[in-house]
Motif scaffolding. Structure first.
Motif, PDB file in Angstrom:
ATOM      1  N   GLU A 120       3.663  -3.870   4.139  1.00  0.00           N
ATOM      2  CA  GLU A 120       2.231  -4.197   4.228  1.00  0.00           C
ATOM      3  C   GLU A 120       1.973  -4.982   5.507  1.00  0.00           C
ATOM      4  N   ALA A 153      -5.135   5.373  -2.137  1.00  0.00           N
ATOM      5  CA  ALA A 153      -5.289   5.446  -3.593  1.00  0.00           C
ATOM      6  C   ALA A 153      -5.058   4.072  -4.199  1.00  0.00           C
ATOM      7  N   SER A 154      -5.105   4.004  -5.511  1.00  0.00           N
ATOM      8  CA  SER A 154      -4.791   2.771  -6.231  1.00  0.00           C
ATOM      9  C   SER A 154      -3.844   3.119  -7.364  1.00  0.00           C
ATOM     10  N   GLY A 155      -2.992   2.198  -7.715  1.00  0.00           N
ATOM     11  CA  GLY A 155      -2.017   2.467  -8.764  1.00  0.00           C
ATOM     12  C   GLY A 155      -0.722   3.010  -8.203  1.00  0.00           C
ATOM     13  N   SER A 206       4.711  -4.256  -1.698  1.00  0.00           N
ATOM     14  CA  SER A 206       4.003  -3.479  -2.710  1.00  0.00           C
ATOM     15  C   SER A 206       4.737  -2.185  -3.059  1.00  0.00           C
ATOM     16  N   VAL A 259       2.102   2.431  -3.885  1.00  0.00           N
ATOM     17  CA  VAL A 259       0.703   2.857  -3.952  1.00  0.00           C
ATOM     18  C   VAL A 259       0.464   3.882  -2.855  1.00  0.00           C
TER      19      VAL A 259
END
Length: 323
Positions: free
Chosen positions: A303, A61-63, A2, A57
């Motif tokens: 991850e 948080a997100s984005g 990610s 990311v």
């Protein structure tokens, strides 16, 4: 994975990235990335000097957001083996590295603050500035002989701290270079999901007495002694440090400069835990109810990711920074 690696603003290399690490330390100015890429057809040519950035990311948080930007490729090393094919190891730094690798000689006028001087250094090396805090402390006129720009910045920040100002360190952000207050992070992360914790206590580097000297003497005369400040001599014996700084002119200033240098037993902690990719050197974190400063951090992005932290109490960080 990610996380995204982008070369020259157009080549997206995230699918080829096997490992990405980010490293930060109070002893260095630049944030460093180590990226291991699988070499496949279509991989663009990568060479030192090219622009590169890492996005991900942020923890909690997100984005996507920039984690390392603006940065440049500094070193490339390729390797080939019969069992695993060809790989490219890329080392990248944010652009403050130029301030560490470049030397100069400067005359800095009396009355400037550390923030004002940082703006002057950055301008000379075409490094963009973000909003700078008011470091408040007026610095003494200084002739900076041939040395790295980063060492000049550290001298200014140390003088600021010795005169009672806050502790700061330079940090490159997507908006430009700024100064961040050590321990001034808005979110103090609680370290959980710990994999290992080790603690070291030592008298190595301890200081129990500081002798502060005035202007340099001559061949036949010693420098005048402005102050001798004692600490835990009864407990640990006499371990003396001599401080001589042309910015210190009075006994009161000498005592004030000496006190942060006194430190007996030194304690540091090493922690390995699940990654919080926002933590940087100079941040404050909480471990078992203690608030500690991050002196260095290594993020292994992924991850889940993992991180290795070196931690110390404020007294040690201030002593090391002011010494």
């Amino acid at each position: 994975m990610s996380y995204e690696v982008v070369l020259d603003g157009k080549y997206y290399l995230g699918d080829l990235a096997e490992e990405i690490t980010l490293e930060d330390s109070l002893e260095e100015i630049a944030y460093r990335a180590n990226i291991r890429l699988t070499v496949q057809p279509g991989l663009p040519a990568i060479a030192p000097g090219q622009e590169i950035r890492i996005s991900g990311v942020p923890y909690g948080a997100s984005g996507m957001a920039y984690l390392l930007h603006p940065a440049l490729v500094w070193e490339c090393e390729s390797e080939r083996s019969a069992g695993s094919g060809k790989h490219l190891n890329v080392t990248a730094y944010d652009r403050t590295l130029y301030l560490s690798k470049s030397e100069d000689e400067r005359l800095m006028p009396d009355g400037q603050t550390a923030a004002e001087r940082l703006a002057s250094y950055a301008s000379g090396w075409n490094i963009p500035l973000a909003t700078l805090p008011d470091t408040k402390i007026k610095l003494k006129r200084s002739v900076k002989r041939s040395q790295s720009i980063f060492s000049m910045i550290l001298e200014d920040l140390k003088e600021t701290a010795r005169k009672g100002g806050d502790l700061y360190r330079p940090r490159m952000t997507p908006s430009g270079l700024t100064l961040v207050k050590l321990g001034g992070n808005e979110v103090v992360w609680q370290l959980e999901s710990l994999e290992s914790v080790s603690q070291k206590r030592t008298l190595e580097g301890a200081v129990t007495q500081v002798k502060v000297l005035g202007s340099e003497g001559s061949e036949t005369k010693l420098s005048p002694v402005l102050a001798i400040v004692k600490g835990e001599i009864d407990k640990y014996g006499t371990l003396q440090k001599v401080l001589q700084d042309c910015a210190i002119e009075t006994p009161a200033q000498a005592r004030k400069a000496a006190e942060p240098l006194l430190l007996g037993l030194q304690e540091t902690m090493s922690v390995t835990a699940l990654d919080i990719n926002l933590i940087r050197a100079g941040d404050m974190v909480e471990l078992d109810g203690q608030r500690l400063f991050v002196t260095s951090v290594r993020h292994q992005l992924g991850e889940p990711g993992h991180m290795q932290l070196e931690l110390a109490r404020e007294a040690k960080v201030r002593r090391d920074y002011c010494g």
